[in-house]
Design an enzyme around this catalytic site. Structure first.
Site, PDB file in Angstrom:
ATOM      1  CG  ASP A  99      20.824  29.719  27.167  1.00 44.26           C
ATOM      2  OD1 ASP A  99      21.530  30.744  27.175  1.00 44.26           O
ATOM      3  OD2 ASP A  99      20.565  29.086  26.127  1.00 44.26           O
ATOM      4  CG  HIS A 101      23.559  32.803  25.221  1.00 44.96           C
ATOM      5  ND1 HIS A 101      23.769  31.556  25.752  1.00 44.96           N
ATOM      6  CD2 HIS A 101      24.727  33.183  24.639  1.00 44.96           C
ATOM      7  CE1 HIS A 101      25.015  31.198  25.501  1.00 44.96           C
ATOM      8  NE2 HIS A 101      25.627  32.153  24.834  1.00 44.96           N
ATOM      9  CB  SER A 152      18.769  26.087  25.588  1.00 44.80           C
ATOM     10  OG  SER A 152      19.812  26.554  26.387  1.00 44.80           O
TER      11      SER A 152
END
Ligand code: B1M
Length: 214
Positions: A99, A101, A152
C-alpha cells in the site's frame, strides 16, 4: 466560490494556484487548523475518490490532488497546537506492505509528534519483517499501521500473525479507510497476543495512544 468550496476545489482539481492565500484566510477563521483538513480538504479527497471510482479521474490526476493535500498539510502544520509535554512515548508508524497511501499516516505522525510522542515513520509498503526489525531496534510503546486498500486490511491480519510469531505483544493501533472496528476486533485482534485498537481518524489515534500508554 465561498472559501470552503474553493479549498475543496483545489484538492479536486489538483491545482495549487491561489491555495496558500486561501489557506491563510481559512487559518484566520478557525481555532484549530485540523478543522480545515478534516473539513473542506477531506471533502475534496472524498470527491476525488468518488470521481476516480467512476472513472472520471486517472491515477496521475489523483496524484496531483494528493500533492495539493500534502502541500496544504505542510503549510498548516506549523500552526497546529503543540503540547509542551515531555516525551510521552515512542510510536513506530508504517503503511502496510503493498500500500502506497501515506497522507493519513503522515497526519497521524504530525499529531502524535505535536503532542509529545517520538515517532519513527517507516514509510510505505512496509513488509512485516521490516516492522518486526524496527520494533526490536526502536522498542516503541505502540505500533501504528495504516492502510487504505481492501487488501491492506487483510495484510494487517498477516502482519499481526507475523508479529505474534516474533513474540511481540506491544499494542497495535490500526487505521485507514478500508478498515472497521468490527474487522479489527473480529479478524486482526484474535491473531495477536497484545491489544489491537482501531482508530477512526488521526485525533482518535492520539486519544488511543494516550490511553494505551497509561
Ligand atoms: Co488510491 N485508492 N489508489 N491513490 N486513493 C483509494 C484508497 C480508493 C478508495 C479510491 C477509490 O477507488 N474510490 C481505492 C481503494 C479501493 C479499495 O481497495 N477499496 C484506491 C485505489 C484503487 C488505488 C490504486 C489501486 C489505483 C491504481 O493504481 N489503479 C492505487 C494503489 C497503489 C497501492 O497502494 N499499491 C492508488 C494510488 C493512489 C495515489 C498514489 C494516486 C494517491 C495516494 C498518494 C499518497 O498517499 N501519497 C491515492 C489517493 C490520494 C486516494 C484517495 C483519493 C484519497 C486518500 C487520502 O489521502 N485521503 C482514496 C479515496 C478516499 O480515501 N476517499 C484512494 C486523505 C487522508 C487524510 O485520509 O488516508 O483515509 P486517510 O486517513 C484518515 C483515516 O483513514 C485515518 O486518519 C485519517 C484522517 O484523520 N487513518 C489513520 C489513516 N491511517 C491511520 C492510521 C492510524 C490512525 C488513523 O493509526 C496508525
Amino acid at each position: 466560490l465561498p472559501l470552503k468550496e474553493r479549498l475543496t476545489a483545489y484538492v479536486v482539481e489538483g491545482t495549487k494556484d491561489g491555495l496558500i492565500p486561501d489557506l491563510e484566510e481559512a487559518l484566520a477563521k478557525v481555532d484549530d487548523p485540523l478543522e480545515i483538513i478534516n473539513g473542506p480538504l477531506m471533502t475534496g479527497m472524498d470527491e476525488v475518490g468518488r470521481l476516480f471510482n467512476d472513472n472520471q479521474l486517472i491515477v496521475a490526476e489523483v496524484l496531483q490532488s494528493a500533492e495539493v493535500m500534502k502541500a496544504s498539510v505542510a503549510h498548516l502544520e506549523p500552526h497546529m497546537e503543540k503540547s509542551s509535554a515531555d516525551r510521552k512515548g515512542k510510536v513506530v508508524l508504517a503503511t502496510v506492505k503493498g500500500d502506497v497511501h501515506d497522507i493519513g499516516k503522515n497526519l497521524v505522525e504530525i499529531i502524535l509528534s505535536n503532542n509529545g510522542y517520538e515517532v519513527v515513520n517507516l514509510g510505505i509498503k512496509v513488509p512485516p519483517a521490516d516492522l518486526i526489525e524496527a520494533c526490536r531496534r526502536e522498542k516503541p510503546d505502540v505500533v501504528g499501521l495504516s492502510g487504505l486498500l481492501v487488501k491492506s486490511a487483510q495484510q494487517m491480519v498477516l502482519t499481526a500473525q507475523d508479529m505474534k510469531e516474533a513474540e511481540l505483544d506491544l499494542p497495535i493501533m490500526v487505521g485507514g479507510a478500508a478498515l472497521t472496528r468490527k474487522f479489527t476486533e473480529n479478524r486482526i485482534a484474535p491473531q495477536y497476543d497484545g491489544p489491537v485498537l482501531f482508530a477512526k481518524d488521526a485525533m482518535n489515534g492520539l486519544e488511543l495512544t494516550n490511553r494505551l500508554r497509561n
